[in-house]
Design a protein around this motif. Sequence first.
Motif, PDB file in Angstrom:
ATOM      1  N   VAL A  67       0.817  -1.210   0.000  1.00 40.21           N
ATOM      2  CA  VAL A  67       0.000   0.000   0.000  1.00 40.21           C
ATOM      3  C   VAL A  67       0.855   1.265   0.000  1.00 40.21           C
ATOM      4  CG1 VAL A  67      -1.931  -1.138   1.130  1.00 40.21           C
ATOM      5  CG2 VAL A  67      -0.167  -0.045   2.532  1.00 40.21           C
ATOM      6  N   ALA A  68       2.177   1.076  -0.138  1.00 43.63           N
ATOM      7  CA  ALA A  68       3.074   2.224  -0.075  1.00 43.63           C
ATOM      8  C   ALA A  68       2.761   3.235  -1.175  1.00 43.63           C
ATOM      9  CB  ALA A  68       4.524   1.759  -0.186  1.00 43.63           C
ATOM     10  N   THR A  69       2.874   4.507  -0.837  1.00 43.64           N
ATOM     11  CA  THR A  69       2.713   5.592  -1.807  1.00 43.64           C
ATOM     12  C   THR A  69       4.093   5.968  -2.339  1.00 43.64           C
ATOM     13  OG1 THR A  69       3.012   7.339  -0.167  1.00 43.64           O
ATOM     14  CG2 THR A  69       0.800   6.406  -0.397  1.00 43.64           C
TER      15      THR A  69
ATOM     16  N   LYS B 277       5.393   6.509   2.786  1.00 36.73           N
ATOM     17  CA  LYS B 277       4.138   6.451   3.530  1.00 36.73           C
ATOM     18  C   LYS B 277       3.387   5.181   3.130  1.00 36.73           C
ATOM     19  CE  LYS B 277       3.423  11.419   4.224  1.00 36.73           C
ATOM     20  NZ  LYS B 277       2.510  12.568   4.022  1.00 36.73           N
ATOM     21  N   GLY B 278       2.889   4.459   4.120  1.00 35.48           N
ATOM     22  CA  GLY B 278       2.141   3.242   3.845  1.00 35.48           C
ATOM     23  C   GLY B 278       3.001   2.017   3.603  1.00 35.48           C
ATOM     24  N   GLU B 279       4.323   2.154   3.770  1.00 38.25           N
ATOM     25  CA  GLU B 279       5.224   1.031   3.519  1.00 38.25           C
ATOM     26  C   GLU B 279       5.657   0.381   4.822  1.00 38.25           C
ATOM     27  OE1 GLU B 279       9.292   0.034   0.999  1.00 38.25           O
ATOM     28  OE2 GLU B 279       9.055   2.017   1.894  1.00 38.25           O
TER      29      GLU B 279
ATOM     30  N   ALA C 182      -0.167   0.670   8.122  1.00 43.52           N
ATOM     31  CA  ALA C 182       0.319   0.972   6.781  1.00 43.52           C
ATOM     32  C   ALA C 182      -0.812   1.484   5.889  1.00 43.52           C
ATOM     33  CB  ALA C 182       0.965  -0.271   6.173  1.00 43.52           C
ATOM     34  N   LEU C 183      -1.980   0.869   6.001  1.00 42.73           N
ATOM     35  CA  LEU C 183      -3.130   1.311   5.212  1.00 42.73           C
ATOM     36  C   LEU C 183      -3.509   2.757   5.537  1.00 42.73           C
ATOM     37  CD1 LEU C 183      -5.458  -1.846   5.310  1.00 42.73           C
ATOM     38  CD2 LEU C 183      -4.396  -0.841   3.280  1.00 42.73           C
ATOM     39  N   GLN C 184      -3.251   3.171   6.780  1.00 40.11           N
ATOM     40  CA  GLN C 184      -3.557   4.538   7.199  1.00 40.11           C
ATOM     41  C   GLN C 184      -2.504   5.530   6.727  1.00 40.11           C
ATOM     42  OE1 GLN C 184      -3.976   4.280  11.462  1.00 40.11           O
ATOM     43  NE2 GLN C 184      -5.750   2.919  11.338  1.00 40.11           N
ATOM     44  N   GLY C 185      -1.432   5.006   6.084  1.00 37.62           N
ATOM     45  CA  GLY C 185      -0.404   5.890   5.548  1.00 37.62           C
ATOM     46  C   GLY C 185       0.814   6.061   6.422  1.00 37.62           C
TER      47      GLY C 185
END
Length: 508
Positions: free
Chosen positions: A256-258, A289-291, A454-457
């Motif tokens: 989900v990483a950005t 973020k999200g990683e 992670a899903l929350q960023g």
Amino acid sequence: MESNNSSPILEIQSVSKHFSGVYALKNIDMQIYPGEVTALLGENGAGKSTLMKIISGVYPSYEGEVTLNGETVHFQHPKEAAASGIVIIHQELSLIPYLTITENLFLGQEITNKLGLLDYKRMNRKAKELLLRLELDIDPTCAVSELRVGHQQLVEIARALLFNSRVLIMDEPTSAISNHEVELLFGIIKNLKKQGVAIVYISHKMKEVFELADRYVVLRDGQNVGSGRMKESTPDQLVKKMVGRQISASQKQTMVATNQEVLRVENLSLRLTTSAKFLVQDVSFRLMKGEVLGISGLMGAGRTELLEAIFGLHPGCTTGQVWVEGKALKMDSVNHAISAGISLVPEDRKKQGLILQMNVAQNTSLANLKQVSRVGFLRKKAEDELGEAYTKKLSTKVPDKHMEVQKLSGGNQQKVVIAKWLATHPKIILLDEPTRGIDIGAKTEIYSLIHELALQGMGVVVVSSELPEILAVSDRIMVLSNSKQTGMFLRADVTEENLLNAALQEID
């Protein structure tokens, strides 16, 4: 030779134990055989440690009967049990930190000379021999407080080897040691079996249990819910007995990483002023973020020290640069790290993560007192509300909100440590061995929480000694060896063998 003796050396019959009217154990029956390893399984709070404390004399008050070699015994103190050949290696380390390794090893069984004075020369020599059996090449005259948790665990094991044990109880002996040290321990266990020693092995690691154990006993809610031969069971069957339901392995399915960088580390090195050796040397990485970034490596590779350096625990000893969301971070203060949005869940939750005599709400607010204070005064209602909110959010099992955290199970204690740092609303959470010493059910919940964060960023960094765990939770995996980075892998492209090879690389 390994014993096939059909007569148990130790037998527990209808043993019960209660605290304040609540039963921790109820009508437990169990047989331990010489030359065999009996795995004692169950979730935290199932009653395993309570049962072992009865056998080893820690709890002299109980109902039922314990027999050793056919004779009823009722030990009033661990020293009595040890004199009869029953020795326990506790999960929670019982070493005295400010005594030396030698002094801890021989505590209560000191060697004296003809004048009745302590013979340190003989004790140090014997201590060195024991440590070398575990391939632990350290000075036995150094204080235990100077050792990492994993090395302290090996000292506990060395102390148990001093006794001529007939029954050796090992409570999570591999929870803080490296793969190499685990192999050494397994070799020692197999040799002890050949000598006819009966071993009770408590572990949440199914792979270990099936490699070592001949028999199993499963406790759930203080009761015996199953026993038998290991070869006649499977991991799934045992897990189902332990938790009363089916649990599937938690595997991070999607990345989900950005593309937004939350943390960048460049050429970070750590060398304490008292040592010429680098604990961390020229490590660089980025975290999005999200990683979830996993960090793997053997004990002493620099994993914990890397997280501590980023968190500002070694001011004046750290070089390199760290950025949080593009802003440079001064690594000279924990307060700077927290203000920048970094949190650290430490390896040793009891020593470094909690104040054991405080309750859940008090521990939850420790890193965030400003939120629950007004003009310098603590608002107890606000503190209680904060504690209750995170207790609910993390599904922490707390029978009484005023209960001291030292009375909670390991898994619930770990949730309190995590709650303390989540209450600071971090951008980055550093997790050092987050599932050490907790049961399978609690592990699954921690894995789900990591994925949710992670899903929350949030950017998440996880240090773990368990390769399957690293592979289960991570998007990328960095490997350290001898203080240096030796590999960076995408989870989809890596195997346990790849990680181990990178961890074993010799670097000058």
